[in-house]
Design a protein around this motif. Structure first.
Motif, PDB file in Angstrom:
ATOM      1  N   TRP A  12       0.528   0.560  -1.657  1.00 47.60           N
ATOM      2  CA  TRP A  12      -0.144   0.446  -0.369  1.00 47.60           C
ATOM      3  C   TRP A  12       0.665   1.029   0.763  1.00 47.60           C
ATOM      4  CZ3 TRP A  12       2.146  -2.220   3.550  1.00 47.60           C
ATOM      5  CH2 TRP A  12       3.039  -3.232   3.232  1.00 47.60           C
ATOM      6  N   CYS A 183     -14.145  -6.064  -2.954  1.00 47.86           N
ATOM      7  CA  CYS A 183     -13.718  -5.021  -3.879  1.00 47.86           C
ATOM      8  C   CYS A 183     -14.870  -4.077  -4.176  1.00 47.86           C
ATOM      9  CB  CYS A 183     -13.192  -5.632  -5.173  1.00 47.86           C
ATOM     10  SG  CYS A 183     -11.647  -6.548  -4.948  1.00 47.86           S
ATOM     11  N   GLY A 192     -12.112   7.000  -5.426  1.00 50.88           N
ATOM     12  CA  GLY A 192     -11.685   5.799  -4.722  1.00 50.88           C
ATOM     13  C   GLY A 192     -10.791   6.121  -3.546  1.00 50.88           C
ATOM     14  N   CYS A 194      -7.095   5.877  -1.335  1.00 52.08           N
ATOM     15  CA  CYS A 194      -5.687   6.043  -1.668  1.00 52.08           C
ATOM     16  C   CYS A 194      -4.851   5.898  -0.408  1.00 52.08           C
ATOM     17  CB  CYS A 194      -5.473   7.395  -2.356  1.00 52.08           C
ATOM     18  SG  CYS A 194      -3.939   7.502  -3.304  1.00 52.08           S
ATOM     19  N   SER A 198      -5.775   3.673   4.166  1.00 48.76           N
ATOM     20  CA  SER A 198      -5.535   2.297   4.618  1.00 48.76           C
ATOM     21  C   SER A 198      -5.980   2.113   6.062  1.00 48.76           C
ATOM     22  CB  SER A 198      -4.054   1.961   4.505  1.00 48.76           C
ATOM     23  OG  SER A 198      -3.652   1.903   3.162  1.00 48.76           O
ATOM     24  N   SER A 212      -9.803  -0.979   4.518  1.00 47.71           N
ATOM     25  CA  SER A 212      -9.077  -0.477   3.340  1.00 47.71           C
ATOM     26  C   SER A 212      -7.690  -1.095   3.287  1.00 47.71           C
ATOM     27  CB  SER A 212      -8.965   1.040   3.381  1.00 47.71           C
ATOM     28  OG  SER A 212     -10.234   1.642   3.327  1.00 47.71           O
ATOM     29  N   ILE A 215      -4.808  -0.660  -3.587  1.00 53.44           N
ATOM     30  CA  ILE A 215      -5.353  -0.327  -4.891  1.00 53.44           C
ATOM     31  C   ILE A 215      -4.398  -0.838  -5.959  1.00 53.44           C
ATOM     32  CG2 ILE A 215      -6.517   1.740  -4.035  1.00 53.44           C
ATOM     33  CD1 ILE A 215      -4.251   3.382  -5.353  1.00 53.44           C
ATOM     34  N   CYS A 219      -4.753   6.376  -7.838  1.00 55.33           N
ATOM     35  CA  CYS A 219      -5.902   6.537  -6.956  1.00 55.33           C
ATOM     36  C   CYS A 219      -7.121   7.026  -7.733  1.00 55.33           C
ATOM     37  CB  CYS A 219      -5.572   7.542  -5.865  1.00 55.33           C
ATOM     38  SG  CYS A 219      -4.135   7.106  -4.878  1.00 55.33           S
ATOM     39  N   ASP A 226     -11.061  -1.044  -5.860  1.00 52.40           N
ATOM     40  CA  ASP A 226     -10.310  -0.900  -4.624  1.00 52.40           C
ATOM     41  C   ASP A 226     -10.498  -2.160  -3.785  1.00 52.40           C
ATOM     42  OD1 ASP A 226      -9.625   1.661  -5.417  1.00 52.40           O
ATOM     43  OD2 ASP A 226     -11.248   2.607  -4.298  1.00 52.40           O
TER      44      ASP A 226
END
Length: 244
Positions: A12, A183, A192, A194, A198, A212, A215, A219, A226
């Motif tokens: 993250w 999720c 998804g 990555c 965020s 966000s 994960i 990714c 996610d």
């Protein structure tokens, strides 16, 4: 799920490579310019590192981990962008004057939300708008179709894009998630969120339901969903920050 946090912790964090931040939506597509008029780019030395969402003319919502170990006075907020490199007349640039946090735990990634007060109110128009917030404790059923968006790489080993990307996702069942999170997954293909996604929005039926957050695994691997901070659980905190 908590036994996977050691792996998550390495994923993250916005990583720095050669002086630039790695950002990515895997398997997405270019968004129609300004079709997400609430989205913001958080930048350090003109490099995008996280996303955010405009929730009031002078307030932005993002993930708490985005500003961990970072001086907010060195962060620039850009609204109204599609291409981060182009001099678009729709862009508005701001500084942060105040940060409201809600007990973020960097070990468990719980309460991954920040409210940022901007140095002035945004000028609202067709390309810069406030996003709709959910009701207090509003739930999002499994199977709900949503969209997330952000700037970054087109794939883990692919080139970076300066154009806003978007991705259609589906809310997963609660047994695949954990409390305080929503999720999502993308079925039948690898896609998804990555690293620099965020703080960006998860919007379902026109309402921002998630931020966000993190994960598990690589990714867009499709191995695990996610994770997004569930905005509806923080409505009282959000309203308190804005009204203060």
């Amino acid at each position: 799920m908590d036994h996977l946090l050691a792996l998550v912790a390495a994923l993250w964090i916005c990583q720095v490579n050669g002086g630039t931040f790695n950002t990515e939506i895997v398997g997405g597509r270019e968004a129609r310019p300004n079709s997400h008029p609430y989205i913001a780019s958080l930048q350090f030395r003109r490099q995008h590192f996280c996303g955010g969402s405009l929730i009031a003319p002078r307030f932005l919502m993002t993930a708490a981990h985005c500003l961990s170990d970072m001086n907010p006075s060195q962060v620039t907020i850009v609204l109204g962008a599609h291409s981060l490199r182009s001099n678009e007349d729709s862009k508005q640039t701001f500084r942060i004057t105040q940060v409201f946090e809600n007990g973020f735990n960097p070990q468990t990634l719980r309460n991954d939300i920040l409210i940022l007060r901007l140095d002035r109110a945004a000028s609202l128009n067709s390309r810069v708008k406030v996003v709709t917030l959910p009701r207090v404790n509003e739930t999002v059923p499994a199977g709900t179709q949503c969209v997330t968006s952000g700037w970054g790489w087109l794939g883990t080993q692919s080139r970076a894009s300066d154009l806003l990307q978007e991705l259609n996702v589906t809310v997963t069942s609660r047994d695949l998630c954990r409390p305080n999170n929503i999720c999502t997954g993308v079925f039948m293909r690898q896609a998804g969120i990555c690293f620099g996604d965020s703080g960006g929005p998860l919007v379902c039926n026109g309402v921002i339901q998630g931020i966000s957050s993190f994960i598990i695994g690589s990714c867009g691997s499709g191995v695990a969903p996610d994770f997004f901070a569930q905005v509806a659980l923080f409505r009282n905190f959000i309203d308190g920050a804005i009204n203060r």
